[in-house]
Scaffold this motif. Structure first.
Motif, PDB file in Angstrom:
ATOM      1  N   GLN A   2       6.231  10.354  -2.563  1.00 12.69           N
ATOM      2  CA  GLN A   2       5.549   9.986  -3.221  1.00 12.69           C
ATOM      3  C   GLN A   2       6.643   8.736  -3.798  1.00 12.69           C
ATOM      4  OE1 GLN A   2       2.591  10.829  -4.702  1.00 12.69           O
ATOM      5  NE2 GLN A   2       2.377   9.162  -6.169  1.00 12.69           N
ATOM      6  N   ALA A   3       5.471   7.037  -2.953  1.00 10.69           N
ATOM      7  CA  ALA A   3       6.441   6.489  -3.315  1.00 10.69           C
ATOM      8  C   ALA A   3       5.414   5.135  -4.934  1.00 10.69           C
ATOM      9  CB  ALA A   3       5.734   4.852  -2.931  1.00 10.69           C
ATOM     10  N   SER A   4       6.317   4.606  -5.615  1.00 15.06           N
ATOM     11  CA  SER A   4       6.651   4.433  -7.189  1.00 15.06           C
ATOM     12  C   SER A   4       7.515   2.721  -7.098  1.00 15.06           C
ATOM     13  CB  SER A   4       6.449   5.420  -7.999  1.00 15.06           C
ATOM     14  OG  SER A   4       7.715   5.349  -8.169  1.00 15.06           O
ATOM     15  N   GLY A   5       6.944   2.425  -7.871  1.00 17.65           N
ATOM     16  CA  GLY A   5       7.861   1.026  -8.308  1.00 17.65           C
ATOM     17  C   GLY A   5       7.193  -0.048  -8.617  1.00 17.65           C
TER      18      GLY A   5
ATOM     19  N   GLY B 254      11.246 -14.596  -7.764  1.00 20.09           N
ATOM     20  CA  GLY B 254      12.672 -14.742  -9.112  1.00 20.09           C
ATOM     21  C   GLY B 254      13.191 -13.665  -9.280  1.00 20.09           C
ATOM     22  N   GLY B 255      12.008 -12.514  -9.422  1.00 19.43           N
ATOM     23  CA  GLY B 255      11.693 -11.333 -10.233  1.00 19.43           C
ATOM     24  C   GLY B 255      12.979 -10.015  -9.311  1.00 19.43           C
ATOM     25  N   SER B 256      12.815  -9.162  -9.824  1.00 14.85           N
ATOM     26  CA  SER B 256      13.450  -8.355  -9.212  1.00 14.85           C
ATOM     27  C   SER B 256      12.519  -6.777  -9.263  1.00 14.85           C
ATOM     28  CB  SER B 256      15.498  -7.906  -9.836  1.00 14.85           C
ATOM     29  OG  SER B 256      15.358  -8.698  -9.462  1.00 14.85           O
ATOM     30  N   LEU B 257      12.283  -5.775  -8.629  1.00 12.58           N
ATOM     31  CA  LEU B 257      12.042  -4.174  -8.846  1.00 12.58           C
ATOM     32  C   LEU B 257      12.526  -3.850  -7.664  1.00 12.58           C
ATOM     33  CD1 LEU B 257       8.071  -5.649  -7.680  1.00 12.58           C
ATOM     34  CD2 LEU B 257       8.869  -4.276 -10.196  1.00 12.58           C
ATOM     35  N   LYS B 258      12.668  -2.508  -7.870  1.00 18.16           N
ATOM     36  CA  LYS B 258      13.346  -1.212  -7.389  1.00 18.16           C
ATOM     37  C   LYS B 258      12.022  -0.127  -7.400  1.00 18.16           C
ATOM     38  CE  LYS B 258      16.882   1.773  -7.562  1.00 18.16           C
ATOM     39  NZ  LYS B 258      18.211   2.186  -7.734  1.00 18.16           N
ATOM     40  N   LEU B 259      12.327  -0.047  -5.881  1.00 15.80           N
ATOM     41  CA  LEU B 259      10.827   0.557  -4.974  1.00 15.80           C
ATOM     42  C   LEU B 259      11.767   2.524  -5.263  1.00 15.80           C
ATOM     43  CD1 LEU B 259       8.814  -0.889  -2.799  1.00 15.80           C
ATOM     44  CD2 LEU B 259       8.678  -0.853  -4.890  1.00 15.80           C
ATOM     45  N   SER B 260      11.263   3.403  -5.638  1.00 14.53           N
ATOM     46  CA  SER B 260      11.666   4.307  -5.573  1.00 14.53           C
ATOM     47  C   SER B 260      10.211   5.270  -4.463  1.00 14.53           C
ATOM     48  CB  SER B 260      11.528   5.395  -6.440  1.00 14.53           C
ATOM     49  OG  SER B 260      12.335   5.076  -7.227  1.00 14.53           O
ATOM     50  N   CYS B 261      11.195   6.522  -3.381  1.00 14.03           N
ATOM     51  CA  CYS B 261      10.085   7.003  -3.106  1.00 14.03           C
ATOM     52  C   CYS B 261      11.091   9.036  -2.483  1.00 14.03           C
ATOM     53  CB  CYS B 261      10.291   6.603  -1.735  1.00 14.03           C
ATOM     54  SG  CYS B 261       9.743   7.795   0.129  1.00 14.03           S
TER      55      CYS B 261
ATOM     56  N   VAL C  56       1.028  -4.178   0.513  1.00  7.67           N
ATOM     57  CA  VAL C  56       1.730  -3.160  -0.136  1.00  7.67           C
ATOM     58  C   VAL C  56       2.943  -2.014   0.576  1.00  7.67           C
ATOM     59  CG1 VAL C  56       0.793  -0.772   0.050  1.00  7.67           C
ATOM     60  CG2 VAL C  56      -0.923  -2.561  -0.668  1.00  7.67           C
ATOM     61  N   TYR C  57       3.555  -1.797  -0.143  1.00  6.22           N
ATOM     62  CA  TYR C  57       4.953  -1.702   0.648  1.00  6.22           C
ATOM     63  C   TYR C  57       5.306  -0.086   0.349  1.00  6.22           C
ATOM     64  CZ  TYR C  57       7.087  -5.147  -0.190  1.00  6.22           C
ATOM     65  OH  TYR C  57       7.552  -6.789  -0.095  1.00  6.22           O
ATOM     66  N   TYR C  58       5.171   0.699   1.896  1.00  4.28           N
ATOM     67  CA  TYR C  58       5.445   2.338   2.570  1.00  4.28           C
ATOM     68  C   TYR C  58       6.404   2.743   2.938  1.00  4.28           C
ATOM     69  CZ  TYR C  58       0.784   1.030   2.519  1.00  4.28           C
ATOM     70  OH  TYR C  58      -1.087   0.834   2.461  1.00  4.28           O
ATOM     71  N   CYS C  59       7.205   3.695   2.281  1.00  2.00           N
ATOM     72  CA  CYS C  59       7.894   4.128   2.229  1.00  2.00           C
ATOM     73  C   CYS C  59       7.553   5.314   3.730  1.00  2.00           C
ATOM     74  CB  CYS C  59       8.981   5.468   1.157  1.00  2.00           C
ATOM     75  SG  CYS C  59       7.679   6.337   0.687  1.00  2.00           S
ATOM     76  N   ASN C  60       8.847   5.892   4.526  1.00  3.81           N
ATOM     77  CA  ASN C  60       8.513   6.069   5.893  1.00  3.81           C
ATOM     78  C   ASN C  60       9.758   6.855   6.243  1.00  3.81           C
ATOM     79  OD1 ASN C  60       9.766   5.778   8.727  1.00  3.81           O
ATOM     80  ND2 ASN C  60       7.446   6.333   9.140  1.00  3.81           N
ATOM     81  N   VAL C  61       9.728   8.312   6.362  1.00  2.00           N
ATOM     82  CA  VAL C  61      10.991   9.268   7.703  1.00  2.00           C
ATOM     83  C   VAL C  61       9.694   9.661   8.055  1.00  2.00           C
ATOM     84  CG1 VAL C  61      12.116   9.634   4.657  1.00  2.00           C
ATOM     85  CG2 VAL C  61       9.991  11.693   5.870  1.00  2.00           C
TER      86      VAL C  61
ATOM     87  N   TYR D 118       6.605  10.535   9.237  1.00  2.58           N
ATOM     88  CA  TYR D 118       5.491  10.717   7.592  1.00  2.58           C
ATOM     89  C   TYR D 118       5.473   9.213   6.717  1.00  2.58           C
ATOM     90  CZ  TYR D 118       6.613  15.647   9.113  1.00  2.58           C
ATOM     91  OH  TYR D 118       6.471  16.666   9.327  1.00  2.58           O
ATOM     92  N   TRP D 119       4.461   9.365   6.118  1.00  2.00           N
ATOM     93  CA  TRP D 119       4.500   8.126   4.794  1.00  2.00           C
ATOM     94  C   TRP D 119       3.825   8.429   4.077  1.00  2.00           C
ATOM     95  CZ3 TRP D 119       5.468   3.566   7.634  1.00  2.00           C
ATOM     96  CH2 TRP D 119       5.165   3.396   8.888  1.00  2.00           C
ATOM     97  N   GLY D 120       4.438   7.857   2.824  1.00  2.84           N
ATOM     98  CA  GLY D 120       3.872   7.822   1.642  1.00  2.84           C
ATOM     99  C   GLY D 120       2.648   7.050   1.675  1.00  2.84           C
ATOM    100  N   GLN D 121       2.009   6.855   0.080  1.00  2.00           N
ATOM    101  CA  GLN D 121       0.851   6.688  -0.283  1.00  2.00           C
ATOM    102  C   GLN D 121       0.237   5.276  -0.439  1.00  2.00           C
ATOM    103  OE1 GLN D 121       2.486   7.510  -2.255  1.00  2.00           O
ATOM    104  NE2 GLN D 121       2.290   6.641  -4.583  1.00  2.00           N
ATOM    105  N   GLY D 122       2.155   4.373  -0.553  1.00  2.00           N
ATOM    106  CA  GLY D 122       2.179   3.199  -0.699  1.00  2.00           C
ATOM    107  C   GLY D 122       1.659   2.391  -1.817  1.00  2.00           C
ATOM    108  N   THR D 123       2.356   1.676  -2.450  1.00  2.00           N
ATOM    109  CA  THR D 123       2.792   1.079  -3.844  1.00  2.00           C
ATOM    110  C   THR D 123       2.559  -0.327  -3.881  1.00  2.00           C
ATOM    111  OG1 THR D 123       4.251   0.662  -6.080  1.00  2.00           O
ATOM    112  CG2 THR D 123       5.532   1.183  -4.026  1.00  2.00           C
ATOM    113  N   LEU D 124       1.380  -1.022  -4.154  1.00  2.00           N
ATOM    114  CA  LEU D 124       1.428  -2.866  -4.429  1.00  2.00           C
ATOM    115  C   LEU D 124       2.529  -2.881  -5.215  1.00  2.00           C
ATOM    116  CD1 LEU D 124      -0.250  -4.678  -3.713  1.00  2.00           C
ATOM    117  CD2 LEU D 124      -1.447  -4.686  -5.221  1.00  2.00           C
ATOM    118  N   VAL D 125       3.259  -4.265  -4.706  1.00  2.00           N
ATOM    119  CA  VAL D 125       4.200  -5.175  -5.456  1.00  2.00           C
ATOM    120  C   VAL D 125       3.674  -7.184  -4.789  1.00  2.00           C
ATOM    121  CG1 VAL D 125       6.198  -6.465  -5.334  1.00  2.00           C
ATOM    122  CG2 VAL D 125       5.968  -4.290  -4.334  1.00  2.00           C
ATOM    123  N   THR D 126       2.775  -7.592  -6.117  1.00  2.00           N
ATOM    124  CA  THR D 126       2.457  -8.671  -6.251  1.00  2.00           C
ATOM    125  C   THR D 126       3.453  -9.475  -7.237  1.00  2.00           C
ATOM    126  OG1 THR D 126       0.700  -7.688  -6.274  1.00  2.00           O
ATOM    127  CG2 THR D 126       0.190 -10.481  -6.717  1.00  2.00           C
TER     128      THR D 126
END
Length: 114
Positions: free
Chosen positions: A4-7, A14-21, A91-96, A103-111
């Motif tokens: 489950q990806a989020s963030g 120039g800004g920042s974000l932190k994604l979690s999986c 769209v950012y996807y986490c993977n293990v 295995y893939w997460g559902q993706g979280t959009l970064v704009t």
């Protein structure tokens, strides 16, 4: 294994974000974990990978700006993204990888707005 990806969200250049999986199983023994992204009209590409021993691998375009990390106690993988650019929009996807299965997460959009 469920991821489950989020963030994701909208941020200015120039800004920042932190994604979690969040991973549905213990990640202590999982060797390959990572983040990929897919921009509109482009193929999915590796952003960063992390092994159980702490070895990291980054795409050249994000080196020095993004950091991948893991919290085994929380079964969570993170992607800290700093100095974001318009070209990081995707769209950012986490993977293990468990054994030979990805295995893939559902993706979280970064704009990133310029």
């Amino acid at each position: 294994v469920q991821l489950q990806a989020s963030g994701g969200g909208l941020v200015q250049a120039g800004g920042s974000l932190k994604l979690s999986c969040a991973v549905s199983r213990n990640i202590f023994s999982i060797n390959g974990m990572g983040w990929y992204r897919q921009a509109p009209g482009k193929q999915r590409e590796l952003v960063a990978r992390l092994t159980s021993t702490g070895t990291t691998n980054y795409a050249d375009s994000v080196k020095g700006r993004f950091t991948i990390s893991r919290d085994n106690a929380k079964n969570t993988v993170y992607l800290q993204m700093n100095s974001l650019r318009a070209e990081d929009t995707a769209v950012y996807y986490c993977n293990v990888r468990v054994g030979v299965i990805d295995y893939w997460g559902q993706g979280t959009l970064v704009t990133v707005s310029s």
